[in-house]
Motif scaffolding. Sequence first.
Motif, PDB file in Angstrom:
ATOM      1  N   SER A  71      37.121  50.441  -4.037  1.00 37.04           N
ATOM      2  CA  SER A  71      37.657  49.223  -4.664  1.00 37.04           C
ATOM      3  C   SER A  71      38.812  49.895  -5.762  1.00 37.04           C
ATOM      4  O   SER A  71      38.283  50.452  -6.643  1.00 37.04           O
ATOM      5  CB  SER A  71      37.148  48.011  -5.043  1.00 37.04           C
ATOM      6  OG  SER A  71      38.141  46.840  -5.750  1.00 37.04           O
ATOM      7  N   ASP A  73      40.106  48.082  -7.994  1.00 30.84           N
ATOM      8  CA  ASP A  73      39.958  47.261  -9.117  1.00 30.84           C
ATOM      9  C   ASP A  73      38.745  47.744  -9.977  1.00 30.84           C
ATOM     10  O   ASP A  73      38.839  47.674 -11.051  1.00 30.84           O
ATOM     11  CB  ASP A  73      39.417  45.935  -8.691  1.00 30.84           C
ATOM     12  CG  ASP A  73      40.470  45.084  -8.076  1.00 30.84           C
ATOM     13  OD1 ASP A  73      41.887  45.368  -8.356  1.00 30.84           O
ATOM     14  OD2 ASP A  73      40.099  43.958  -7.344  1.00 30.84           O
ATOM     15  N   ALA A  77      36.434  51.564 -14.235  1.00 31.64           N
ATOM     16  CA  ALA A  77      36.283  50.360 -14.661  1.00 31.64           C
ATOM     17  C   ALA A  77      35.323  50.213 -15.897  1.00 31.64           C
ATOM     18  O   ALA A  77      34.091  50.757 -15.803  1.00 31.64           O
ATOM     19  CB  ALA A  77      35.882  48.963 -13.693  1.00 31.64           C
ATOM     20  N   SER A  82      32.372  41.175 -14.263  1.00 32.39           N
ATOM     21  CA  SER A  82      32.281  41.348 -12.700  1.00 32.39           C
ATOM     22  C   SER A  82      31.941  42.558 -12.349  1.00 32.39           C
ATOM     23  O   SER A  82      31.318  42.929 -11.152  1.00 32.39           O
ATOM     24  CB  SER A  82      33.899  41.515 -12.357  1.00 32.39           C
ATOM     25  OG  SER A  82      34.730  42.342 -13.049  1.00 32.39           O
ATOM     26  N   HIS A  83      31.804  43.615 -13.225  1.00 29.50           N
ATOM     27  CA  HIS A  83      31.004  45.073 -12.906  1.00 29.50           C
ATOM     28  C   HIS A  83      30.342  45.513 -14.228  1.00 29.50           C
ATOM     29  O   HIS A  83      30.674  45.935 -15.054  1.00 29.50           O
ATOM     30  CB  HIS A  83      31.977  46.098 -12.605  1.00 29.50           C
ATOM     31  CG  HIS A  83      33.161  45.777 -11.635  1.00 29.50           C
ATOM     32  ND1 HIS A  83      32.617  46.027 -10.283  1.00 29.50           N
ATOM     33  CD2 HIS A  83      34.292  45.480 -11.359  1.00 29.50           C
ATOM     34  CE1 HIS A  83      33.619  45.733  -9.402  1.00 29.50           C
ATOM     35  NE2 HIS A  83      34.706  45.404 -10.290  1.00 29.50           N
ATOM     36  N   GLY A  91      35.838  54.309  -7.520  1.00 27.76           N
ATOM     37  CA  GLY A  91      36.048  52.713  -7.450  1.00 27.76           C
ATOM     38  C   GLY A  91      34.798  52.018  -6.875  1.00 27.76           C
ATOM     39  O   GLY A  91      35.083  51.048  -6.484  1.00 27.76           O
TER      40      GLY A  91
END
Length: 103
Positions: A71, A73, A77, A82-83, A91
């Motif tokens: 991903s 996003d 990250a 969310s993660h 990703g």
Amino acid sequence: MNRQIAEHPASSNKPLQTLTPERRSFWLDAARRMVREKPLGTWGGAFVILVLIVLALAAPVIMPYDPNKQSADALFAAPSLSHPFGGDNNGRDVFSRVIYGAR
């Protein structure tokens, strides 16, 4: 020369009690000593292992993302809600990969 050995007056046909300690296995004795001498380390380690086993068994239910799906996003990250463990250079969600790695 017939000698008779005198018996002790308290002796009878009852079996004698031995003074030897009861036999235990090495691992059972080691576990008992560990719990007695280092209770925090023993129970803390057992709790961590138990949590990992529960996470590994419940991975399909609690896992937020597919561990192999890429991903944009999640690309590099930082850890967030969310993660939880962030994302890797491809990703993918690191938390999902750790849970599946425990299986």
